[in-house]
Motif scaffolding. Structure first.
Motif, PDB file in Angstrom:
ATOM      1  N   UNK A   3       0.849  -1.203   0.000  1.00 58.04           N
ATOM      2  CA  UNK A   3       0.000   0.000   0.000  1.00 58.04           C
ATOM      3  C   UNK A   3       0.876   1.241   0.000  1.00 58.04           C
ATOM      4  N   UNK A   4       1.889   1.217   0.852  1.00 57.44           N
ATOM      5  CA  UNK A   4       2.784   2.368   0.953  1.00 57.44           C
ATOM      6  C   UNK A   4       3.561   2.568  -0.352  1.00 57.44           C
ATOM      7  N   UNK A   5       3.981   1.476  -0.979  1.00 57.60           N
ATOM      8  CA  UNK A   5       4.735   1.572  -2.238  1.00 57.60           C
ATOM      9  C   UNK A   5       3.881   2.241  -3.315  1.00 57.60           C
ATOM     10  N   UNK A  32       7.225   9.815   0.052  1.00 52.64           N
ATOM     11  CA  UNK A  32       7.244   8.616   0.885  1.00 52.64           C
ATOM     12  C   UNK A  32       6.593   8.833   2.252  1.00 52.64           C
ATOM     13  N   UNK A  33       6.947   9.929   2.893  1.00 53.05           N
ATOM     14  CA  UNK A  33       6.427  10.127   4.254  1.00 53.05           C
ATOM     15  C   UNK A  33       4.911  10.307   4.268  1.00 53.05           C
ATOM     16  N   UNK A  34       4.408  11.073   3.289  1.00 57.95           N
ATOM     17  CA  UNK A  34       2.961  11.249   3.199  1.00 57.95           C
ATOM     18  C   UNK A  34       2.289   9.897   2.939  1.00 57.95           C
ATOM     19  N   UNK A  35       2.935   9.101   2.094  1.00 57.24           N
ATOM     20  CA  UNK A  35       2.411   7.765   1.792  1.00 57.24           C
ATOM     21  C   UNK A  35       2.296   6.926   3.063  1.00 57.24           C
ATOM     22  N   UNK A  36       3.306   7.001   3.920  1.00 57.51           N
ATOM     23  CA  UNK A  36       3.269   6.240   5.180  1.00 57.51           C
ATOM     24  C   UNK A  36       2.092   6.691   6.037  1.00 57.51           C
ATOM     25  N   UNK A  37       1.927   8.005   6.123  1.00 56.98           N
ATOM     26  CA  UNK A  37       0.861   8.552   6.971  1.00 56.98           C
ATOM     27  C   UNK A  37      -0.519   8.075   6.494  1.00 56.98           C
ATOM     28  N   UNK A  38      -0.690   7.987   5.184  1.00 60.23           N
ATOM     29  CA  UNK A  38      -1.990   7.535   4.667  1.00 60.23           C
ATOM     30  C   UNK A  38      -2.112   6.011   4.732  1.00 60.23           C
ATOM     31  N   UNK A  39      -1.003   5.330   4.514  1.00 60.07           N
ATOM     32  CA  UNK A  39      -1.036   3.864   4.494  1.00 60.07           C
ATOM     33  C   UNK A  39      -1.313   3.274   5.879  1.00 60.07           C
ATOM     34  N   UNK A  92       3.485  -9.762 -10.118  1.00 62.42           N
ATOM     35  CA  UNK A  92       4.438 -10.695  -9.504  1.00 62.42           C
ATOM     36  C   UNK A  92       5.761 -10.045  -9.083  1.00 62.42           C
ATOM     37  N   UNK A  93       6.154  -8.973  -9.759  1.00 61.56           N
ATOM     38  CA  UNK A  93       7.459  -8.377  -9.434  1.00 61.56           C
ATOM     39  C   UNK A  93       7.329  -7.492  -8.200  1.00 61.56           C
ATOM     40  N   UNK A  94       8.419  -7.326  -7.483  1.00 55.63           N
ATOM     41  CA  UNK A  94       8.413  -6.431  -6.332  1.00 55.63           C
ATOM     42  C   UNK A  94       8.358  -4.972  -6.778  1.00 55.63           C
ATOM     43  N   UNK A  95       7.984  -4.102  -5.861  1.00 60.56           N
ATOM     44  CA  UNK A  95       7.961  -2.668  -6.174  1.00 60.56           C
ATOM     45  C   UNK A  95       9.071  -1.977  -5.373  1.00 60.56           C
ATOM     46  N   UNK A  96       9.905  -1.264  -6.104  1.00 68.17           N
ATOM     47  CA  UNK A  96      10.954  -0.507  -5.430  1.00 68.17           C
ATOM     48  C   UNK A  96      10.364   0.808  -4.932  1.00 68.17           C
ATOM     49  N   UNK A  97      10.700   1.170  -3.712  1.00 69.55           N
ATOM     50  CA  UNK A  97      10.142   2.392  -3.136  1.00 69.55           C
ATOM     51  C   UNK A  97      11.223   3.473  -3.067  1.00 69.55           C
ATOM     52  N   UNK A 135      10.612  -1.069   5.775  1.00 67.50           N
ATOM     53  CA  UNK A 135      11.625  -1.940   5.167  1.00 67.50           C
ATOM     54  C   UNK A 135      11.572  -1.852   3.640  1.00 67.50           C
ATOM     55  N   UNK A 136      10.399  -1.479   3.095  1.00 71.47           N
ATOM     56  CA  UNK A 136      10.216  -1.499   1.636  1.00 71.47           C
ATOM     57  C   UNK A 136      11.268  -0.683   0.875  1.00 71.47           C
ATOM     58  N   UNK A 137      11.657   0.505   1.320  1.00 70.19           N
ATOM     59  CA  UNK A 137      12.676   1.262   0.581  1.00 70.19           C
ATOM     60  C   UNK A 137      14.035   0.554   0.576  1.00 70.19           C
ATOM     61  N   UNK A 138      14.262  -0.364   1.518  1.00 73.18           N
ATOM     62  CA  UNK A 138      15.545  -1.067   1.571  1.00 73.18           C
ATOM     63  C   UNK A 138      15.486  -2.347   0.730  1.00 73.18           C
ATOM     64  N   UNK A 139      14.390  -3.094   0.840  1.00 71.62           N
ATOM     65  CA  UNK A 139      14.348  -4.424   0.216  1.00 71.62           C
ATOM     66  C   UNK A 139      13.326  -4.553  -0.904  1.00 71.62           C
TER      67      UNK A 139
END
Ligand SMILES: Nc1ncnc2c1ncn2[C@@H]1O[C@H](COP(=O)(O)OP(=O)(O)O)[C@@H](O)[C@H]1O
Ligand SMILES: [Mg+2]
Lengths: 307, 234
Positions: free
Chosen positions: A51-53, A62-69, A117-122, A210-214
């Motif tokens: 959701x955050x991605x 990113x930070x706004x995304x976290x607040x909404x997620x 199927x693929x991961x999303x890079x944040x 963790x998403x922005x790292x992995x």
């Protein structure tokens, strides 16, 4: 001994430990209060990350995304409690395991359908993407420092919530005697749903951090949930303090094992043998730790006294 | 009638514990439920509170049907429970036990506060920070009463009000109940100490094997030697 590396790795261990705590705190609340084994707690971590991605890519912040997620993930948790978990509380643990394992499959498939199927890079904003030098030669990514700060703040907030608020008192009272809490006029079912949603929000927050790292990816919940269970068992199921201390222990020991075990082994075996043995042993370290602690304290470090 | 129970039946699985029980309490009244062990007193109370589901009959409180109603909703109509065995939350401090479930859903005037409770039971004063499981039986019972009062009930229900307590502590409890009665709160009380009970009560109900077999005022009960002997063994 390289002290710079040691300190950097300590901080990495602390960061891993705090992320583990975010996941484990919700797990220990739900397991401790509701006696409910929720294998799908790791999937909520994944859902939070996705959701955050999506929100980060959409909003470009990113930070706004976290607040909404965060509230969105909490709502997912609430829905899971009402639709699935609530029906399973009265059943035994095997039913919890089967039911929530099914939930993992459903959530993984849903994530696959929605996000592919693929991961999303944040992507991180520039000011978080750099590194800071904490002292001579010891460099650590800014974002990891943020994770540490957020983790500590959340831990403090939870400590306050559980120990000093009326909600926290009800959570503890509910863990020891839900019949009596209800007989004194408290809607315990809604209280439990709120606790569940809070736990989901915290696990989701860990996924978001963790998403922005992995990257956010399907199946990312699988590894963390096992480690989170190790954490709450070491800490004593239902204990917030135990989860905190155990998470830090596990985070630091795991990180240290991975980075220093080979040089340690090399002191008394050949370099070749050490390099083969160390990764195998370091992967087992947290389980060895758990076994050692349970041998002396079968209920974990801080078993809550609820009866 | 504030509380009116008619033809109540309750089962534990296949075995029946209440067999068509009738009981009523008026506003401001104190009623007792008397009877030997295992006759169904706790079952009656738990059926009122929705802790054990009734299988038939009716319980109304201020006209609202309680059978089939969730426990917490029943409590919020103004029923405060002091349960058998006290059931203090062991992992909360005395103070937290009082605060955690405190409420005033009926918006009663002069609601109970922690200070009022501690004034009524001064011996709890310096135990405020003690965990529930570290309190003595007497302290726990006073706390259980305080905890129920902090929900500001119209009807206080006490199951075994003084069981296992020293005479001195019992007297404190009886004095407190007299005080609570003065505030206009109705009381339903189960206990074994007939003398103290009858002094407090307006109306008494004797239960035998899940049915009310005798009811009347305290004077009537004191006079009815046969009922006392037959049903209560005194
Ligand atoms: N949880 C239970 N399961 C099965 N039977 C019960 C249960 N609780 C009470 N009973 C039975 O119901 C009857 C009434 O018990 P109870 O209401 O506890 O009596 P009292 O409070 O008057 O001592 C007894 O025969 C008792 O054995
Ligand atoms: Mg009883």
């Amino acid at each position: 001994m390289d002290y710079t590396l040691l300190i950097v790795q300590m901080l990495n261990g602390l960061q891993l430990g705090l992320l583990l705590f975010l996941v484990a705190s919700g797990l220990t609340l739900v397991f401790g209060i509701l006696d409910f084994v929720n294998l799908a707690h790791g999937s909520i971590y994944m859902v939070g990350a996705f959701i955050c991605a999506s929100l980060t890519l959409w909003l470009g912040n990113f930070l706004l995304a976290v607040v909404i997620a965060l509230p969105l993930t909490g709502a997912v948790g609430y829905a899971i409690e009402v639709l699935v978990a609530r029906r399973l509380y009265d059943k035994d643990h095997l039913d919890h395991v089967l039911g929530t394992f099914g939930l993992i499959l459903v959530l993984d498939t849903l994530a696959h359908m929605i996000w592919g199927p693929a991961g999303i890079t944040v992507p991180l904003p520039a000011w978080l993407d750099g590194q800071v030098e904490i002292f001579d030669g010891a460099v650590i990514p800014t974002f990891r420092l943020l994770i540490i700060a957020v983790g500590l703040a959340v831990a403090g907030g939870l400590f306050w919530l559980v120990n000093y608020t009326k909600l926290g008192m009800l959570i503890r009272a509910g863990a020891s005697n839900r019949t009596m809490v209800a007989a004194l006029g408290v809607d315990i079912q809604t209280l439990f749903a709120l606790v569940f949603a809070l736990g989901a929000m915290l696990a989701g927050l860990a996924g978001m951090l963790i998403a922005p790292i992995t990257t956010a990816s399907i199946g990312m919940g699988g590894q963390i949930i096992i480690t989170a269970f190790v954490v709450i068992i070491i800490g004593g199921i239902g204990s917030m303090k135990g989860a905190f201390i155990a998470a830090l222990l596990v985070g630091v020991i795991d990180t240290m094992g991975r980075s220093f075990l080979d040089s340690g082994f090399a002191l008394f075996m050949s370099r070749d043998a050490a390099e083969t043995a160390a990764p195998a042993v370091s992967a087992m370290m947290i389980y060895i730790l758990m076994a050692a602690i349970l041998a002396f304290k079968p209920q974990g470090l801080f078993p809550p006294k609820v009866r | 009638m504030m509380l009116k129970i008619s033809n109540l039946t309750t089962h534990y699985g296949p075995s029946q514990a209440l067999f068509g029980l009738d009981l009523h309490i008026g506003t401001g009244e104190v009623a007792t439920l008397l009877g030997r062990n295992g006759m169904g007193k706790t079952t009656t109370i738990n059926s009122i509170m929705g802790i054990v589901p009734a299988s038939g009959g009716s319980i109304t409180f201020d006209g609202v049907e309680l059978v089939g109603r969730a426990s917490f909703k029943t409590a919020n109509l103004g029923l405060g429970l002091v349960p058998e065995g006290r059931q203090i939350f062991p992992n909360l401090t005395l103070e937290e036990n009082l605060i955690a479930t405190a409420s005033n859903h009926l918006k009663q005037d002069n609601p109970w506060t922690m200070d009022k409770v501690l004034n009524m039971f001064p011996s709890l004063q310096d135990r405020r920070k003690f965990m529930g499981n570290l309190l003595s039986g007497g302290e726990q019972q006073m706390l259980a009463i305080g905890r129920a009062l902090m929900t500001n009930p119209k009807l206080l229900i006490l199951d075994e009000a003084t069981e296992g307590l020293a005479p001195l502590v019992r007297q404190i409890i009886w004095d407190a109940l007299a005080l609570i009665r003065e505030t206009g709160t109705s009381i339903l009380v189960v206990d074994k100490n007939l003398k103290d009970l009858l002094r407090l009560a307006d109306r008494n109900f004797i239960i035998e094997r899940g049915k009310i077999v005798w009811s009347g005022t305290s004077d009537e009960l004191r006079a009815d030697r046969e009922a006392l002997h037959r049903y209560l063994g005194v």
